[in-house]
Design a protein around this motif. Structure first.
Motif, short mmCIF file in Angstrom:
data_model
loop_
_atom_site.label_atom_id
_atom_site.label_comp_id
_atom_site.label_asym_id
_atom_site.label_seq_id
_atom_site.Cartn_x
_atom_site.Cartn_y
_atom_site.Cartn_z
N ILE A 1 43.80 40.99 37.51
CA ILE A 1 43.95 41.98 38.58
C ILE A 1 43.22 43.28 38.20
CG2 ILE A 1 45.61 43.50 39.71
CD1 ILE A 1 47.54 41.04 39.72
N THR B 1 50.88 45.62 31.21
CA THR B 1 51.16 44.19 31.08
C THR B 1 49.93 43.44 30.59
OG1 THR B 1 52.70 44.41 32.92
CG2 THR B 1 52.06 42.17 32.30
N ALA B 2 48.78 43.87 31.09
CA ALA B 2 47.54 43.19 30.69
C ALA B 2 47.27 43.38 29.20
CB ALA B 2 46.37 43.72 31.51
N PRO C 1 52.90 51.05 39.79
CA PRO C 1 52.38 49.67 39.82
C PRO C 1 51.08 49.53 39.03
CG PRO C 1 52.93 50.46 42.03
CD PRO C 1 53.04 51.64 41.11
N TRP D 1 51.83 35.98 32.88
CA TRP D 1 51.78 37.34 33.44
C TRP D 1 50.68 38.19 32.83
CZ3 TRP D 1 53.77 37.68 37.87
CH2 TRP D 1 54.92 36.95 38.22
N THR E 1 50.74 47.30 35.65
CA THR E 1 49.77 46.21 35.58
C THR E 1 48.88 46.33 34.36
OG1 THR E 1 49.76 46.18 38.00
CG2 THR E 1 48.00 44.97 36.90
N ALA F 1 47.80 39.84 35.06
CA ALA F 1 47.61 41.29 35.11
C ALA F 1 46.19 41.66 34.72
CB ALA F 1 48.60 41.98 34.17
#
Lengths: 274, 356
Positions: free
Chosen positions: A245, A28-29, A21, A238, A25, A242
């Protein structure tokens, strides 16, 4: 040789699976919006920092600096306050047997209760006291959340100091205040560090009370991060989500890395014959 | 000044009496040793004097001042703990200075006193080290250093040598004796080791079950124990005890013996046991000896030997022999002793002999 290679392979796979995960993340960022949709691979076609830039500029309404500051100040209150409150209590429990039979189990069991139980009475109390949507109000409830852990860790740490040290200091003319500040405090520094790290992480990651007790001025990072999902209007972005986060998770991770060596250390070597 | 008086001192823990009324006077400059088996209350007694335990009843007088209810520090005594209890996060210097800084002495005076203590205890090279980097003997000296900088009226030592190995123990024992001469302060020293007690003490207080059995010089405890407990506790190996009888105040008869033993100086009471130290027994021919038996076991110790004899009456005795003249195991032997060396006890264990 082959065994070693297999062993490392197993480790690598395990690390990948367990951290999936986190890795997903971060990856994706770093992807472009098109890449997020079309390329499910962990290897982005092109690396971009646009998402991170967008976090700080995506909307006038959303100020990530404010969320970070809210989280930081509320978490510091929620971490330092229980340590300050629990230090003298831990000493009283460990050294004077004060409240060991009733107070300690009572406070510790507080942690076993689902926090949602506090929601309604707390909301009404905060409303009356004017603590709704304040960093201090949020910090206070985080302090309550962290108090049991702080009390257990600090009480055990004080109890581990040989009593003779206190007695020796007493013979040397030190009263309780001086014993507490010059002897107990430096000797339980690792326990204080541990309490601080775990408390800070708990406080920073807290979501429920942040959602319930804040609306705009004191919104913490965890709640604020969720605003970013649809910040650009239309569908979920997204890449931006990401990135926010990653930014939101960074402070406790960095703190943990810095304080890692302090956790679990003992200051007692050489005090008494070992 | 450092005289200490204990008046009917009592201490109970949860209703259980640990110290059962101790009366004792410790003179200024005296080296007093509390000795006794574990659980006899000697450490508790020391902690009562130090103020680390609250007195249940009775009075502690230090230099004509009632200190019974005072805080430890206000009693002007310093303590060296069995575990040393050094402050682990402070250097040797900070450990020694701690008490002086607590009472806020001027800096120059703190430095002077610390340097002096370090010199006496040969700690100068270690002043900036932490306790963890010191050997057991050095830690011990730091603990003593922490005590002497305060210039207390009395030093309290709680089994200070029990954590050291045998060689270091002897060395430190001599150092403590020398320290007593240098400082000329009152010392109260708790130990379960009678060699430490005998070699260090001006006077020894023998404790048993929370009561003071006898307090006297090492010589008097050895020569004239007031009861069977002290007789057996002081001296190694333990004093031999044999059943005996007599109540005429002049002679006693060993159980199963034929010849009466005339007691020099006489005695009062009804004799139940006769005590003989192993070093006061000699091997002789079995013909004319008052005691006869067979050698059951021999422990060779070099210069000496410990010889175990089973008497004809069935009692077991031990005596100190010479390492180069060992008897055979199984040999029939006679045991000789001087009537002046015997100890007499009644059925309650009280010593009965009268001394001129």
């Amino acid at each position: 040789m082959v065994m070693n290679a297999i062993r490392w392979l197993v480790f690598a796979v395990a690390a990948l699976v367990m951290n999936f995960p986190v890795i997903a993340t971060i990856v994706t960022a770093l992807k472009t919006p098109a890449d997020v949709i079309s390329n499910a691979s962990l290897i982005p076609r092109a690396i971009t920092l646009d998402n991170f830039a967008a976090v700080f500029t995506v909307s006038e309404r959303l100020n990530i600096w404010k969320y970070l500051w809210n989280s930081l100040s509320a978490s510091l209150i929620g971490t330092i306050l229980p340590i300050l409150l629990c230090l003298p209590l831990a000493y009283a429990i460990a050294r004077r047997d004060f409240g060991r039979d009733l107070l300690l189990p009572l406070v510790v069991n507080l942690r076993a209760m689902p926090l949602i139980i506090f929601a309604i009475p707390l909301y009404m109390m905060y409303q009356t006291l004017g603590l709704l949507d304040t960093r201090f109000g949020l910090g206070l409830i985080l302090a309550v959340v962290n108090l049991p852990l702080a009390l257990v860790l600090l009480t055990n740490a004080v109890a581990e100091i040989p009593r003779e040290l206190d007695e020796a200091a007493g013979m040397d003319g030190a009263r309780t205040g001086r014993i507490l500040t010059r002897l107990t405090l430096p000797l339980i520094r690792p326990a204080i560090a541990t309490t601080f790290v775990f408390g800070f992480i708990t406080a920073w990651n807290e979501f429920l009370f942040g959602l319930m007790l804040t609306t705009s001025k004191a919104v913490p990072m965890t709640v604020g991060a969720s605003f970013f999902f649809s910040a650009g209007g239309g569908g979920v972005q997204w890449g931006v989500a990401a990135a926010v986060i990653v930014v939101a998770s960074a402070p406790p991770v960095i703190l943990g890395l810095i304080m890692y060596r302090q956790i679990g250390r003992s200051m007692l070597a050489g005090a008494v014959k070992g | 000044m450092g005289s200490i008086q204990l008046k009917d001192l009592r201490k109970s823990f949860d209703g259980l009496e640990i110290i059962k009324g101790v009366n004792l006077e410790i003179k200024d400059g005296e080296f007093m040793v509390f000795v006794g088996p574990s659980g006899c209350g000697k450490s508790t007694l020391l902690r009562l004097i130090a103020g680390l335990e609250e007195v249940t009843s009775g009075t502690i007088i230090s230099d004509d001042r009632d200190v019974t209810r005072l805080q430890p520090f206000d009693r002007h005594m310093a303590m060296v703990f069995q575990s040393y209890a050094l402050y682990p996060h402070m250097t040797v210097r900070q450990n020694i200075e701690f008490a002086l800084k607590t009472i806020k002495l001027p800096k120059a005076e703190i430095a002077r006193k610390t340097a002096e203590a370090a010199r006496i205890l040969k700690l100068e090279p270690y002043l900036d080290r932490k306790p963890a980097a010191l050997s057991g003997g050095q830690r011990q000296r730091v603990a003593i250093g922490r005590a002497i900088v305060r210039e207390p009226s009395a030093f309290l030592f709680d089994e200070p040598l029990s954590n050291l190995d045998a060689a270091l123990r002897t060395e430190t024992r001599i150092e403590i004796a020398r320290l007593h001469e240098t400082l000329s302060g009152t010392i109260i020293y708790v130990t379960h080791d009678q060699v430490e007690a005998m070699t260090l003490a001006d006077r020894i207080a023998v404790l048993s079950d929370g009561q003071l059995m006898q307090c006297d010089t090492p010589q008097m405890l050895y020569e004239r124990p007031v009861n069977r407990f002290v007789a057996q506790f002081i001296g190694s190996p333990k004093m031999n005890l044999l059943p005996a009888s007599g109540e005429d105040g002049k002679t006693v008869m060993l159980a199963g013996g034929s010849k009466a033993i005339t007691v020099e100086g006489g005695y009062t009471g009804k004799v139940a046991e006769l005590g003989l130290r192993s070093e006061h027994l000699r091997l002789g021919s079995s013909m004319d000896a008052p005691l006869t038996g067979t050698v059951s076991h021999v422990e060779y110790l070099g210069a000496d030997a410990s010889i175990f004899v089973t008497l004809t009456s069935g009692e077991a005795l031990n005596l100190r022999g010479v390492g180069r003249e060992l008897p055979e195991v199984g040999a029939e032997v006679g045991l000789l002793f001087e009537p002046s060396d015997i100890h007499l006890f009644d059925a309650d264990g009280l010593a009965l002999r009268e001394y001129a």
